[in-house]
Design a protein around this motif. Structure first.
Motif, PDB file in Angstrom:
ATOM      1  N   TRP A 249       4.266  -0.425   0.875  1.00  0.00           N
ATOM      2  CA  TRP A 249       5.628  -0.967   0.779  1.00  0.00           C
ATOM      3  C   TRP A 249       6.121  -0.963  -0.662  1.00  0.00           C
ATOM      4  O   TRP A 249       7.234  -0.553  -0.961  1.00  0.00           O
ATOM      5  CB  TRP A 249       5.656  -2.398   1.333  1.00  0.00           C
ATOM      6  CG  TRP A 249       7.026  -2.998   1.365  1.00  0.00           C
ATOM      7  CD1 TRP A 249       7.942  -2.922   2.383  1.00  0.00           C
ATOM      8  CD2 TRP A 249       7.656  -3.764   0.319  1.00  0.00           C
ATOM      9  NE1 TRP A 249       9.092  -3.595   2.033  1.00  0.00           N
ATOM     10  CE2 TRP A 249       8.953  -4.113   0.782  1.00  0.00           C
ATOM     11  CE3 TRP A 249       7.263  -4.184  -0.940  1.00  0.00           C
ATOM     12  CZ2 TRP A 249       9.836  -4.864   0.016  1.00  0.00           C
ATOM     13  CZ3 TRP A 249       8.146  -4.933  -1.713  1.00  0.00           C
ATOM     14  CH2 TRP A 249       9.405  -5.260  -1.239  1.00  0.00           C
ATOM     15  N   MET A 250       5.265  -1.397  -1.591  1.00  0.00           N
ATOM     16  CA  MET A 250       5.680  -1.432  -2.989  1.00  0.00           C
ATOM     17  C   MET A 250       5.831  -0.023  -3.546  1.00  0.00           C
ATOM     18  O   MET A 250       6.746   0.244  -4.346  1.00  0.00           O
ATOM     19  CB  MET A 250       4.676  -2.223  -3.827  1.00  0.00           C
ATOM     20  CG  MET A 250       5.156  -2.518  -5.246  1.00  0.00           C
ATOM     21  SD  MET A 250       6.608  -3.613  -5.310  1.00  0.00           S
ATOM     22  CE  MET A 250       5.839  -5.184  -4.881  1.00  0.00           C
ATOM     23  N   HIS A 251       4.967   0.884  -3.126  1.00  0.00           N
ATOM     24  CA  HIS A 251       5.097   2.267  -3.589  1.00  0.00           C
ATOM     25  C   HIS A 251       6.431   2.851  -3.147  1.00  0.00           C
ATOM     26  O   HIS A 251       7.113   3.529  -3.929  1.00  0.00           O
ATOM     27  CB  HIS A 251       3.943   3.110  -3.049  1.00  0.00           C
ATOM     28  CG  HIS A 251       3.969   4.517  -3.546  1.00  0.00           C
ATOM     29  ND1 HIS A 251       3.781   4.850  -4.868  1.00  0.00           N
ATOM     30  CD2 HIS A 251       4.189   5.692  -2.881  1.00  0.00           C
ATOM     31  CE1 HIS A 251       3.866   6.159  -5.016  1.00  0.00           C
ATOM     32  NE2 HIS A 251       4.119   6.694  -3.831  1.00  0.00           N
ATOM     33  N   ALA A 252       6.818   2.561  -1.909  1.00  0.00           N
ATOM     34  CA  ALA A 252       8.116   3.034  -1.433  1.00  0.00           C
ATOM     35  C   ALA A 252       9.250   2.406  -2.243  1.00  0.00           C
ATOM     36  O   ALA A 252      10.245   3.082  -2.556  1.00  0.00           O
ATOM     37  CB  ALA A 252       8.273   2.706   0.050  1.00  0.00           C
ATOM     38  N   ASN A 253       9.113   1.151  -2.597  1.00  0.00           N
ATOM     39  CA  ASN A 253      10.145   0.469  -3.386  1.00  0.00           C
ATOM     40  C   ASN A 253      10.345   1.171  -4.727  1.00  0.00           C
ATOM     41  O   ASN A 253      11.469   1.264  -5.237  1.00  0.00           O
ATOM     42  CB  ASN A 253       9.721  -0.988  -3.604  1.00  0.00           C
ATOM     43  CG  ASN A 253      10.855  -1.880  -4.049  1.00  0.00           C
ATOM     44  OD1 ASN A 253      11.921  -1.434  -4.434  1.00  0.00           O
ATOM     45  ND2 ASN A 253      10.617  -3.180  -4.016  1.00  0.00           N
ATOM     46  N   PHE A 254       9.271   1.685  -5.317  1.00  0.00           N
ATOM     47  CA  PHE A 254       9.346   2.329  -6.628  1.00  0.00           C
ATOM     48  C   PHE A 254       9.640   3.829  -6.548  1.00  0.00           C
ATOM     49  O   PHE A 254       9.876   4.455  -7.581  1.00  0.00           O
ATOM     50  CB  PHE A 254       8.048   2.109  -7.408  1.00  0.00           C
ATOM     51  CG  PHE A 254       8.019   0.835  -8.196  1.00  0.00           C
ATOM     52  CD1 PHE A 254       8.295   0.820  -9.554  1.00  0.00           C
ATOM     53  CD2 PHE A 254       7.720  -0.376  -7.584  1.00  0.00           C
ATOM     54  CE1 PHE A 254       8.271  -0.356 -10.285  1.00  0.00           C
ATOM     55  CE2 PHE A 254       7.687  -1.567  -8.301  1.00  0.00           C
ATOM     56  CZ  PHE A 254       7.964  -1.557  -9.663  1.00  0.00           C
ATOM     57  N   THR A 255       9.620   4.405  -5.343  1.00  0.00           N
ATOM     58  CA  THR A 255       9.794   5.863  -5.235  1.00  0.00           C
ATOM     59  C   THR A 255      10.894   6.291  -4.274  1.00  0.00           C
ATOM     60  O   THR A 255      11.364   7.426  -4.360  1.00  0.00           O
ATOM     61  CB  THR A 255       8.476   6.523  -4.798  1.00  0.00           C
ATOM     62  OG1 THR A 255       8.041   5.964  -3.545  1.00  0.00           O
ATOM     63  CG2 THR A 255       7.392   6.321  -5.840  1.00  0.00           C
ATOM     64  N   ASP A 256      11.308   5.425  -3.379  1.00  0.00           N
ATOM     65  CA  ASP A 256      12.297   5.759  -2.346  1.00  0.00           C
ATOM     66  C   ASP A 256      13.636   5.137  -2.720  1.00  0.00           C
ATOM     67  O   ASP A 256      13.714   3.932  -2.981  1.00  0.00           O
ATOM     68  CB  ASP A 256      11.818   5.228  -0.992  1.00  0.00           C
ATOM     69  CG  ASP A 256      12.673   5.697   0.172  1.00  0.00           C
ATOM     70  OD1 ASP A 256      13.839   6.095  -0.046  1.00  0.00           O
ATOM     71  OD2 ASP A 256      12.179   5.640   1.311  1.00  0.00           O
ATOM     72  N   HIS A 257      14.691   5.930  -2.731  1.00  0.00           N
ATOM     73  CA  HIS A 257      16.004   5.443  -3.131  1.00  0.00           C
ATOM     74  C   HIS A 257      16.754   4.735  -1.998  1.00  0.00           C
ATOM     75  O   HIS A 257      17.890   4.306  -2.196  1.00  0.00           O
ATOM     76  CB  HIS A 257      16.850   6.600  -3.669  1.00  0.00           C
ATOM     77  CG  HIS A 257      16.377   7.117  -4.993  1.00  0.00           C
ATOM     78  ND1 HIS A 257      17.205   7.285  -6.080  1.00  0.00           N
ATOM     79  CD2 HIS A 257      15.149   7.487  -5.423  1.00  0.00           C
ATOM     80  CE1 HIS A 257      16.523   7.751  -7.104  1.00  0.00           C
ATOM     81  NE2 HIS A 257      15.270   7.880  -6.719  1.00  0.00           N
ATOM     82  N   SER A 258      16.134   4.613  -0.842  1.00  0.00           N
ATOM     83  CA  SER A 258      16.773   3.888   0.257  1.00  0.00           C
ATOM     84  C   SER A 258      16.887   2.408  -0.085  1.00  0.00           C
ATOM     85  O   SER A 258      16.097   1.871  -0.859  1.00  0.00           O
ATOM     86  CB  SER A 258      15.960   4.048   1.544  1.00  0.00           C
ATOM     87  OG  SER A 258      15.820   5.401   1.891  1.00  0.00           O
ATOM     88  N   ARG A 259      17.866   1.739   0.509  1.00  0.00           N
ATOM     89  CA  ARG A 259      17.983   0.302   0.324  1.00  0.00           C
ATOM     90  C   ARG A 259      16.823  -0.402   1.021  1.00  0.00           C
ATOM     91  O   ARG A 259      16.256   0.105   1.993  1.00  0.00           O
ATOM     92  CB  ARG A 259      19.325  -0.206   0.863  1.00  0.00           C
ATOM     93  CG  ARG A 259      20.525   0.365   0.102  1.00  0.00           C
ATOM     94  CD  ARG A 259      21.825  -0.259   0.551  1.00  0.00           C
ATOM     95  NE  ARG A 259      22.973   0.379  -0.081  1.00  0.00           N
ATOM     96  CZ  ARG A 259      23.427   0.068  -1.286  1.00  0.00           C
ATOM     97  NH1 ARG A 259      22.841  -0.882  -1.987  1.00  0.00           N
ATOM     98  NH2 ARG A 259      24.469   0.699  -1.788  1.00  0.00           N
TER      99      ARG A 259
END
Length: 215
Positions: free
Chosen positions: A70-80
């Motif tokens: 989840w945190m990796h996605a927060n730092f790499t995914d531009h989705s809200r």
């Protein structure tokens, strides 16, 4: 009323740093709350990590893979981020600030390359025009060279050092490595200043078990 005493902890790795902060909270934390959720916290914590490697055996052993993802996605995914009230992710804040196309990490790299002695390669994740109900926990990142090593200083108003803070440490270490590689430097010390380092009451027993198992 006196200001809180600053708690300073220095450890070689991010995994050891995570457990050191958790043990400090468990031993000396005071009761508090965050959005109505009870917790224990220490105020004004400064954490120094000498060798912030991304791959850490302590975190690999004790971390929740879903929280890391989840945190990796927060730092790499531009989705809200739905869990944060559809707030912008850290990826947006860092690489497309306020959705204006401004890549702050690229700016840091170019600034350091242009002037290796610069002391103001400093960026923020806070977007005050849109962050009206959500303020990002990690709000300031400061990069600089000391000798041939890239240092990183980070400020956060609050970090959950129960079963989530390790994921912040992993992603910030990864960011430090990324910038260091881009400017051709070694990776130096990571310094993390946190106003409220805390563990929610629902995770106190779990963290006690993890700390005991890691000794």
């Amino acid at each position: 009323m006196l200001a809180p005493t600053i708690t300073c902890l220095r450890r070689p790795t991010i995994g050891e740093a995570w457990l050191a902060v958790a043990e400090c909270i468990l031993a000396d934390g005071t009761p508090g709350s965050w959005d109505g959720k009870p917790l224990r916290e220490i105020l004004a914590a400064v954490l120094e990590v000498d060798s912030p490697a991304v791959a850490d055996p302590i975190i690999a052993r004790h971390a929740d893979p879903e929280r890391l993802a989840w945190m990796h996605a927060n730092f790499t995914d531009h989705s809200r981020v739905a869990e944060l009230g559809e707030a912008d992710s850290y990826a947006t804040r860092l690489y497309d600030y306020a959705r204006t196309g401004r890549d702050q990490i690229a700016w840091v790299v170019e600034r350091i390359k242009a002037d290796p002695a610069t002391r103001n390669a400093t960026i923020t994740t806070f977007q005050p025009l849109t962050d009206t109900s959500y303020v990002p926990c990690v709000s300031l990142l400061d990069f600089w060279l000391a000798g041939d090593a890239l240092q990183l200083g980070v400020y956060a108003h609050g970090i959950d050092f129960g079963t989530k803070g390790y994921a912040n440490l992993v992603e910030l270490a990864a960011l430090q490595h990324h910038v260091a590689d881009a400017v051709g430097a070694a990776v130096g010390t990571f310094t993390f200043t946190i106003k409220s380092a805390h563990i929610y009451d629902t995770e106190l027993d779990l963290m006690r078990d993890i700390c005991r198992a890691a000794r």
